[in-house]
Scaffold this motif. Sequence first.
Motif, PDB file in Angstrom:
ATOM      1  N   ARG A 138      56.761  78.741 -18.211  1.00 58.53           N
ATOM      2  CA  ARG A 138      56.964  79.523 -16.979  1.00 58.53           C
ATOM      3  C   ARG A 138      58.233  80.380 -17.072  1.00 58.53           C
ATOM      4  NH1 ARG A 138      53.566  77.506 -12.703  1.00 58.53           N
ATOM      5  NH2 ARG A 138      52.418  75.683 -13.428  1.00 58.53           N
ATOM      6  N   ASP A 139      58.495  80.878 -18.263  1.00 56.69           N
ATOM      7  CA  ASP A 139      59.686  81.698 -18.473  1.00 56.69           C
ATOM      8  C   ASP A 139      59.602  83.030 -17.746  1.00 56.69           C
ATOM      9  OD1 ASP A 139      60.883  79.811 -20.073  1.00 56.69           O
ATOM     10  OD2 ASP A 139      60.111  80.647 -21.934  1.00 56.69           O
ATOM     11  N   ILE A 140      58.401  83.553 -17.596  1.00 53.10           N
ATOM     12  CA  ILE A 140      58.258  84.858 -16.957  1.00 53.10           C
ATOM     13  C   ILE A 140      58.780  84.791 -15.525  1.00 53.10           C
ATOM     14  CG2 ILE A 140      56.642  86.648 -16.262  1.00 53.10           C
ATOM     15  CD1 ILE A 140      55.523  84.244 -18.922  1.00 53.10           C
ATOM     16  N   LEU A 141      58.415  83.731 -14.816  1.00 49.90           N
ATOM     17  CA  LEU A 141      58.877  83.573 -13.440  1.00 49.90           C
ATOM     18  C   LEU A 141      60.394  83.373 -13.407  1.00 49.90           C
ATOM     19  CD1 LEU A 141      58.348  83.253 -10.438  1.00 49.90           C
ATOM     20  CD2 LEU A 141      57.836  80.834 -10.850  1.00 49.90           C
ATOM     21  N   ILE A 142      60.909  82.541 -14.306  1.00 51.36           N
ATOM     22  CA  ILE A 142      62.350  82.270 -14.344  1.00 51.36           C
ATOM     23  C   ILE A 142      63.128  83.558 -14.592  1.00 51.36           C
ATOM     24  CG2 ILE A 142      64.187  81.124 -15.647  1.00 51.36           C
ATOM     25  CD1 ILE A 142      62.190  78.835 -16.163  1.00 51.36           C
ATOM     26  N   GLN A 143      62.691  84.353 -15.568  1.00 53.48           N
ATOM     27  CA  GLN A 143      63.400  85.580 -15.903  1.00 53.48           C
ATOM     28  C   GLN A 143      63.266  86.619 -14.795  1.00 53.48           C
ATOM     29  OE1 GLN A 143      61.649  86.471 -19.741  1.00 53.48           O
ATOM     30  NE2 GLN A 143      63.196  85.302 -20.831  1.00 53.48           N
ATOM     31  N   THR A 144      62.117  86.642 -14.129  1.00 56.28           N
ATOM     32  CA  THR A 144      61.932  87.581 -13.023  1.00 56.28           C
ATOM     33  C   THR A 144      62.881  87.258 -11.880  1.00 56.28           C
ATOM     34  OG1 THR A 144      59.608  87.958 -13.584  1.00 56.28           O
ATOM     35  CG2 THR A 144      60.286  88.474 -11.336  1.00 56.28           C
ATOM     36  N   ILE A 145      62.983  85.967 -11.553  1.00 52.42           N
ATOM     37  CA  ILE A 145      63.888  85.556 -10.478  1.00 52.42           C
ATOM     38  C   ILE A 145      65.329  85.869 -10.850  1.00 52.42           C
ATOM     39  CG2 ILE A 145      64.805  83.563  -9.230  1.00 52.42           C
ATOM     40  CD1 ILE A 145      62.002  82.348  -9.354  1.00 52.42           C
ATOM     41  N   ALA A 146      65.701  85.604 -12.113  1.00 52.49           N
ATOM     42  CA  ALA A 146      67.070  85.898 -12.550  1.00 52.49           C
ATOM     43  C   ALA A 146      67.367  87.386 -12.432  1.00 52.49           C
ATOM     44  CB  ALA A 146      67.265  85.428 -13.996  1.00 52.49           C
ATOM     45  N   ALA A 147      66.415  88.214 -12.848  1.00 55.81           N
ATOM     46  CA  ALA A 147      66.606  89.658 -12.758  1.00 55.81           C
ATOM     47  C   ALA A 147      66.698  90.106 -11.300  1.00 55.81           C
ATOM     48  CB  ALA A 147      65.455  90.382 -13.452  1.00 55.81           C
ATOM     49  N   THR A 148      65.919  89.471 -10.424  1.00 53.16           N
ATOM     50  CA  THR A 148      65.958  89.810  -9.009  1.00 53.16           C
ATOM     51  C   THR A 148      67.309  89.469  -8.401  1.00 53.16           C
ATOM     52  OG1 THR A 148      63.576  89.446  -8.804  1.00 53.16           O
ATOM     53  CG2 THR A 148      64.861  89.390  -6.779  1.00 53.16           C
ATOM     54  N   PHE A 149      67.816  88.285  -8.710  1.00 46.00           N
ATOM     55  CA  PHE A 149      69.134  87.888  -8.214  1.00 46.00           C
ATOM     56  C   PHE A 149      70.205  88.852  -8.702  1.00 46.00           C
ATOM     57  CE2 PHE A 149      67.450  83.880  -6.807  1.00 46.00           C
ATOM     58  CZ  PHE A 149      68.361  83.431  -5.858  1.00 46.00           C
ATOM     59  N   ALA A 150      70.163  89.162 -10.004  1.00 43.72           N
ATOM     60  CA  ALA A 150      71.169  90.065 -10.558  1.00 43.72           C
ATOM     61  C   ALA A 150      71.086  91.439  -9.892  1.00 43.72           C
ATOM     62  CB  ALA A 150      70.981  90.196 -12.067  1.00 43.72           C
ATOM     63  N   GLY A 151      69.870  91.911  -9.660  1.00 46.04           N
ATOM     64  CA  GLY A 151      69.705  93.198  -8.992  1.00 46.04           C
ATOM     65  C   GLY A 151      70.218  93.180  -7.558  1.00 46.04           C
ATOM     66  N   ALA A 152      69.961  92.079  -6.848  1.00 44.43           N
ATOM     67  CA  ALA A 152      70.441  91.964  -5.473  1.00 44.43           C
ATOM     68  C   ALA A 152      71.963  91.921  -5.429  1.00 44.43           C
ATOM     69  CB  ALA A 152      69.855  90.709  -4.825  1.00 44.43           C
ATOM     70  N   ILE A 153      72.566  91.202  -6.362  1.00 44.37           N
ATOM     71  CA  ILE A 153      74.033  91.124  -6.428  1.00 44.37           C
ATOM     72  C   ILE A 153      74.624  92.509  -6.683  1.00 44.37           C
ATOM     73  CG2 ILE A 153      75.960  90.247  -7.816  1.00 44.37           C
ATOM     74  CD1 ILE A 153      74.322  87.646  -8.140  1.00 44.37           C
ATOM     75  N   THR A 154      74.022  93.239  -7.593  1.00 41.59           N
ATOM     76  CA  THR A 154      74.504  94.585  -7.889  1.00 41.59           C
ATOM     77  C   THR A 154      74.382  95.497  -6.674  1.00 41.59           C
ATOM     78  OG1 THR A 154      73.871  94.343 -10.216  1.00 41.59           O
ATOM     79  CG2 THR A 154      74.204  96.580  -9.404  1.00 41.59           C
ATOM     80  N   TYR A 155      73.254  95.393  -5.969  1.00 37.78           N
ATOM     81  CA  TYR A 155      73.047  96.220  -4.780  1.00 37.78           C
ATOM     82  C   TYR A 155      74.082  95.893  -3.706  1.00 37.78           C
ATOM     83  CZ  TYR A 155      70.764  98.074  -0.582  1.00 37.78           C
ATOM     84  OH  TYR A 155      70.499  98.744   0.587  1.00 37.78           O
ATOM     85  N   MET A 156      74.317  94.614  -3.487  1.00 40.76           N
ATOM     86  CA  MET A 156      75.296  94.202  -2.490  1.00 40.76           C
ATOM     87  C   MET A 156      76.703  94.631  -2.886  1.00 40.76           C
ATOM     88  SD  MET A 156      73.748  90.419  -1.797  1.00 40.76           S
ATOM     89  CE  MET A 156      75.192  89.865  -0.895  1.00 40.76           C
ATOM     90  N   ALA A 157      76.992  94.573  -4.183  1.00 42.83           N
ATOM     91  CA  ALA A 157      78.311  94.988  -4.655  1.00 42.83           C
ATOM     92  C   ALA A 157      78.533  96.475  -4.411  1.00 42.83           C
ATOM     93  CB  ALA A 157      78.460  94.666  -6.136  1.00 42.83           C
ATOM     94  N   HIS A 158      77.501  97.283  -4.623  1.00 41.58           N
ATOM     95  CA  HIS A 158      77.618  98.709  -4.346  1.00 41.58           C
ATOM     96  C   HIS A 158      77.867  98.959  -2.851  1.00 41.58           C
ATOM     97  CE1 HIS A 158      75.203  99.847  -8.211  1.00 41.58           C
ATOM     98  NE2 HIS A 158      76.459  99.546  -8.447  1.00 41.58           N
ATOM     99  N   MET A 159      77.202  98.174  -2.028  1.00 41.14           N
ATOM    100  CA  MET A 159      77.439  98.292  -0.587  1.00 41.14           C
ATOM    101  C   MET A 159      78.900  97.969  -0.264  1.00 41.14           C
ATOM    102  SD  MET A 159      73.994  96.505   0.995  1.00 41.14           S
ATOM    103  CE  MET A 159      74.744  96.475   2.624  1.00 41.14           C
ATOM    104  N   ALA A 160      79.438  96.929  -0.919  1.00 42.67           N
ATOM    105  CA  ALA A 160      80.819  96.529  -0.673  1.00 42.67           C
ATOM    106  C   ALA A 160      81.794  97.618  -1.109  1.00 42.67           C
ATOM    107  CB  ALA A 160      81.124  95.225  -1.402  1.00 42.67           C
ATOM    108  N   GLN A 161      81.500  98.246  -2.251  1.00 40.40           N
ATOM    109  CA  GLN A 161      82.390  99.286  -2.752  1.00 40.40           C
ATOM    110  C   GLN A 161      82.416 100.488  -1.805  1.00 40.40           C
ATOM    111  OE1 GLN A 161      81.022 100.054  -6.737  1.00 40.40           O
ATOM    112  NE2 GLN A 161      81.406  97.959  -7.401  1.00 40.40           N
ATOM    113  N   TRP A 162      81.234 100.889  -1.315  1.00 41.76           N
ATOM    114  CA  TRP A 162      81.188 102.001  -0.364  1.00 41.76           C
ATOM    115  C   TRP A 162      81.863 101.620   0.949  1.00 41.76           C
ATOM    116  CZ3 TRP A 162      80.127 106.920  -1.146  1.00 41.76           C
ATOM    117  CH2 TRP A 162      79.413 107.272  -2.297  1.00 41.76           C
ATOM    118  N   GLY A 163      81.677 100.364   1.372  1.00 46.37           N
ATOM    119  CA  GLY A 163      82.314  99.915   2.593  1.00 46.37           C
ATOM    120  C   GLY A 163      83.827  99.900   2.483  1.00 46.37           C
TER     121      GLY A 163
END
Length: 282
Positions: A138-163
Amino acid sequence: MNTLKTTFLMALLTVMMVMLGGALGGRNGMTLAFVMAAGMNFFSYWFSDKMVLSMYGAHEISERDDPRFYGLVRRLAQRAGLPMPKVYVIDSDTPNAFATGRNPEHAAVAATSGILRILSEEELAGVMAHELAHVKNRDILIQTIAATFAGAITYMAHMAQWGAMFGGRGDDDDGGGMGALVMAILAPLAAMLVQMAISRSREYGADAGGASICGNPLSLANALAKLEMGNRQIPMHANAATAHMFIVNPLTGGGLMTLFSTHPPMQERIARLQEMARMGRS
């Protein structure tokens, strides 16, 4: 060890996301972070396989279309104790392959026309066994979730920088301030490194699992050597967000690029498989 390492890294990603959410908006920010992660993971769980296959123009085949390749996947799936996955071919001269799907009952394996052309029967069996090991683990699911978390963190960080640039400082409960800005700068880099480490860990596990399924570690080792050379000669125009899915990293580069690679060093992967063969393990 691979499972323990993956569990630890996934927990680390979760903690990072919660901390970043807390730094941005206190308790409300933490709640928003969890809701965002849950929504993105839900979407990834149900639709990521179709999106990736469509992205690379993969077309499904039956046994009538390619008896050799389809029959090989079926025999390996039976040996692995897995349901028969859907089989796809990508019209690309670059030799590569990947697996996708949220679980073994909804899995698919895809191979390029290039890999079908250059590998022997035994080498192709090693590659497809590697992909089926990803499905089984079930590596596909694990890697997808990891990529999703990393993407969400990056998105939130960009929001913080603009804020921080336009919104001024907030009070301690609402986040903001220098601590939030520093975390917003460092969090995306840390999240990306953790995501890469998860991917590398799962690749080692799939190599070992694939060698066990096909019964010959050297078949996979020889295939990896050919695939690395083939990807250097005929690079693939791959999306960086999906590079981790392929058996060989389609994005080449040396120096610092190796630090951010989604795949372990090829020499190390081959050496481990050769050691398995020497020890008589498969």
